[in-house]
Design a protein around this motif. Structure first.
Motif, PDB file in Angstrom:
ATOM      1  N   SER A 131      31.423 -59.495  22.152  1.00 52.56           N
ATOM      2  CA  SER A 131      32.360 -59.280  23.216  1.00 52.56           C
ATOM      3  C   SER A 131      31.731 -58.221  24.386  1.00 52.56           C
ATOM      4  N   GLN A 132      32.205 -58.648  25.457  1.00 51.04           N
ATOM      5  CA  GLN A 132      31.848 -57.603  26.507  1.00 51.04           C
ATOM      6  C   GLN A 132      31.815 -56.127  25.900  1.00 51.04           C
ATOM      7  N   ALA A 133      32.955 -56.023  25.293  1.00 52.38           N
ATOM      8  CA  ALA A 133      33.380 -54.492  24.932  1.00 52.38           C
ATOM      9  C   ALA A 133      32.336 -54.056  23.538  1.00 52.38           C
ATOM     10  N   ASP A 134      32.028 -55.293  22.910  1.00 51.68           N
ATOM     11  CA  ASP A 134      30.986 -54.856  21.714  1.00 51.68           C
ATOM     12  C   ASP A 134      29.607 -54.474  22.302  1.00 51.68           C
ATOM     13  N   VAL A 135      29.363 -55.226  23.383  1.00 52.32           N
ATOM     14  CA  VAL A 135      27.911 -54.945  24.003  1.00 52.32           C
ATOM     15  C   VAL A 135      27.988 -53.563  24.570  1.00 52.32           C
ATOM     16  N   ARG A 136      29.095 -53.194  25.378  1.00 51.83           N
ATOM     17  CA  ARG A 136      29.124 -51.798  25.921  1.00 51.83           C
ATOM     18  C   ARG A 136      29.249 -50.670  24.604  1.00 51.83           C
ATOM     19  N   ARG A 137      29.847 -50.882  23.737  1.00 53.99           N
ATOM     20  CA  ARG A 137      29.791 -49.979  22.584  1.00 53.99           C
ATOM     21  C   ARG A 137      28.426 -49.801  21.857  1.00 53.99           C
ATOM     22  N   PHE A 138      27.720 -51.028  21.857  1.00 51.62           N
ATOM     23  CA  PHE A 138      26.358 -50.946  21.203  1.00 51.62           C
ATOM     24  C   PHE A 138      25.461 -49.947  22.080  1.00 51.62           C
ATOM     25  N   PHE A 139      25.478 -50.497  23.321  1.00 53.59           N
ATOM     26  CA  PHE A 139      24.197 -49.532  24.081  1.00 53.59           C
ATOM     27  C   PHE A 139      24.878 -48.310  24.412  1.00 53.59           C
ATOM     28  N   CYS A 140      26.022 -47.855  24.643  1.00 55.05           N
ATOM     29  CA  CYS A 140      26.498 -46.627  24.549  1.00 55.05           C
ATOM     30  C   CYS A 140      26.179 -45.779  23.249  1.00 55.05           C
ATOM     31  N   GLY A 141      26.537 -46.584  22.077  1.00 61.25           N
ATOM     32  CA  GLY A 141      26.239 -45.955  20.727  1.00 61.25           C
ATOM     33  C   GLY A 141      24.659 -45.648  20.404  1.00 61.25           C
ATOM     34  N   VAL A 142      23.937 -46.595  21.073  1.00 60.99           N
ATOM     35  CA  VAL A 142      22.290 -46.314  20.891  1.00 60.99           C
ATOM     36  C   VAL A 142      22.173 -45.148  22.055  1.00 60.99           C
ATOM     37  N   TYR A 143      22.813 -45.094  23.077  1.00 64.09           N
ATOM     38  CA  TYR A 143      22.484 -43.761  23.869  1.00 64.09           C
ATOM     39  C   TYR A 143      22.564 -42.426  23.200  1.00 64.09           C
ATOM     40  N   ALA A 144      24.035 -42.452  22.688  1.00 68.07           N
ATOM     41  CA  ALA A 144      24.331 -41.344  21.745  1.00 68.07           C
ATOM     42  C   ALA A 144      23.473 -40.848  20.710  1.00 68.07           C
ATOM     43  N   LYS A 145      23.186 -41.923  20.147  1.00 70.84           N
ATOM     44  CA  LYS A 145      22.085 -41.487  19.044  1.00 70.84           C
ATOM     45  C   LYS A 145      20.798 -41.250  19.337  1.00 70.84           C
ATOM     46  N   LEU A 146      20.385 -41.786  20.584  1.00 69.18           N
ATOM     47  CA  LEU A 146      19.024 -41.003  21.005  1.00 69.18           C
ATOM     48  C   LEU A 146      19.148 -39.800  21.450  1.00 69.18           C
ATOM     49  N   GLY A 147      20.243 -39.316  22.053  1.00 68.76           N
ATOM     50  CA  GLY A 147      20.459 -38.023  22.385  1.00 68.76           C
ATOM     51  C   GLY A 147      20.520 -37.118  21.243  1.00 68.76           C
ATOM     52  N   GLN A 148      21.167 -37.556  20.099  1.00 74.31           N
ATOM     53  CA  GLN A 148      21.124 -36.916  18.809  1.00 74.31           C
ATOM     54  C   GLN A 148      20.062 -36.977  17.807  1.00 74.31           C
ATOM     55  N   GLN A 149      19.103 -37.534  18.457  1.00 72.33           N
ATOM     56  CA  GLN A 149      17.797 -38.031  17.686  1.00 72.33           C
ATOM     57  C   GLN A 149      18.181 -38.279  16.280  1.00 72.33           C
ATOM     58  N   ALA A 150      19.575 -39.372  16.213  1.00 67.67           N
ATOM     59  CA  ALA A 150      19.785 -39.699  14.710  1.00 67.67           C
ATOM     60  C   ALA A 150      19.197 -41.142  14.651  1.00 67.67           C
ATOM     61  N   ALA A 151      19.135 -41.521  13.192  1.00 64.98           N
ATOM     62  CA  ALA A 151      18.238 -42.489  12.778  1.00 64.98           C
ATOM     63  C   ALA A 151      18.836 -43.951  13.351  1.00 64.98           C
ATOM     64  N   LEU A 152      17.972 -44.749  13.849  1.00 63.14           N
ATOM     65  CA  LEU A 152      18.421 -45.987  14.531  1.00 63.14           C
ATOM     66  C   LEU A 152      17.850 -47.374  13.620  1.00 63.14           C
ATOM     67  N   GLU A 153      18.952 -48.362  13.832  1.00 61.30           N
ATOM     68  CA  GLU A 153      18.450 -49.695  13.343  1.00 61.30           C
ATOM     69  C   GLU A 153      17.382 -50.285  13.990  1.00 61.30           C
ATOM     70  N   PRO A 154      16.648 -51.195  13.447  1.00 61.87           N
ATOM     71  CA  PRO A 154      15.634 -51.611  14.199  1.00 61.87           C
ATOM     72  C   PRO A 154      15.943 -52.193  15.713  1.00 61.87           C
ATOM     73  N   ILE A 155      17.215 -53.023  15.611  1.00 60.66           N
ATOM     74  CA  ILE A 155      17.688 -53.557  16.869  1.00 60.66           C
ATOM     75  C   ILE A 155      17.946 -52.514  17.894  1.00 60.66           C
ATOM     76  N   GLU A 156      18.297 -51.183  17.288  1.00 62.91           N
ATOM     77  CA  GLU A 156      18.788 -49.927  18.163  1.00 62.91           C
ATOM     78  C   GLU A 156      17.386 -49.616  18.819  1.00 62.91           C
ATOM     79  N   VAL A 157      16.445 -49.560  17.946  1.00 56.48           N
ATOM     80  CA  VAL A 157      14.971 -48.834  18.318  1.00 56.48           C
ATOM     81  C   VAL A 157      14.818 -49.646  19.681  1.00 56.48           C
ATOM     82  N   LEU A 158      14.538 -51.136  19.487  1.00 58.78           N
ATOM     83  CA  LEU A 158      14.096 -51.974  20.761  1.00 58.78           C
ATOM     84  C   LEU A 158      15.207 -51.576  22.010  1.00 58.78           C
TER      85      LEU A 158
END
Length: 150
Positions: free
Chosen positions: A5-32
């Motif tokens: 859903s549109q909400a899922d997409v927004r949660r995904f990208f915001c979550g990846v951005y948060a993980k980048l800021g925290q230098q947290a481990a990322l799943e392969p799709i999150e790395v991309l």
């Protein structure tokens, strides 16, 4: 087929951005996704506020202006991610080679992907308008024409 859903997409990208800021481990799709997020610092403010991103789906509030779809960071990043995935599995067949050629001609994968986005958007628009499935052959043809045009 996975249809977030549109909400899922927004949660995904915001979550990846948060993980980048925290230098947290990322799943392969999150790395991309993270690589495309890093190439678009102009979107970081929107990605940093999940609640605002979700609320923006409801449309503009009083005194606010609707953001045109082409300026939607979530759509833009989703298209980058889709094109990257298409190239990784070469689907439609030949897309990888066409994007590689366009990248070589433009000197940048980022610039090439922005051109491919126009082709992808056109294919999706034509599919919605006609009520027919997306035409992968026409999409590939458009990308190839850009890659070989002088």
């Amino acid at each position: 087929m996975f249809e977030p859903s549109q909400a899922d997409v927004r949660r995904f990208f915001c979550g990846v951005y948060a993980k980048l800021g925290q230098q947290a481990a990322l799943e392969p799709i999150e790395v991309l996704a993270g690589q495309w997020i890093e190439r678009h610092p102009e979107y970081h403010a929107e990605l940093a506020d999940l609640n605002a991103a979700l609320q923006a789906m409801q449309g503009p509030g009083p005194g606010q202006v609707q953001v045109p779809p082409r300026d939607n960071p979530f759509l833009h990043l989703s298209m980058h991610l889709s094109i990257s995935e298409q190239c990784s599995i070469d689907q439609p067949p030949g897309i990888r080679q066409a994007v590689e050629l366009l990248t070589a001609r433009r000197g940048s994968v980022h610039a090439a992907q922005h051109e491919v986005m126009e082709c992808l958007g056109r294919m999706l628009w034509e599919s919605q308008r006609s009520g027919r499935p997306p035409d992968g052959a026409a999409y590939l043809d458009h990308v190839r024409r850009r890659a070989t045009a002088d």
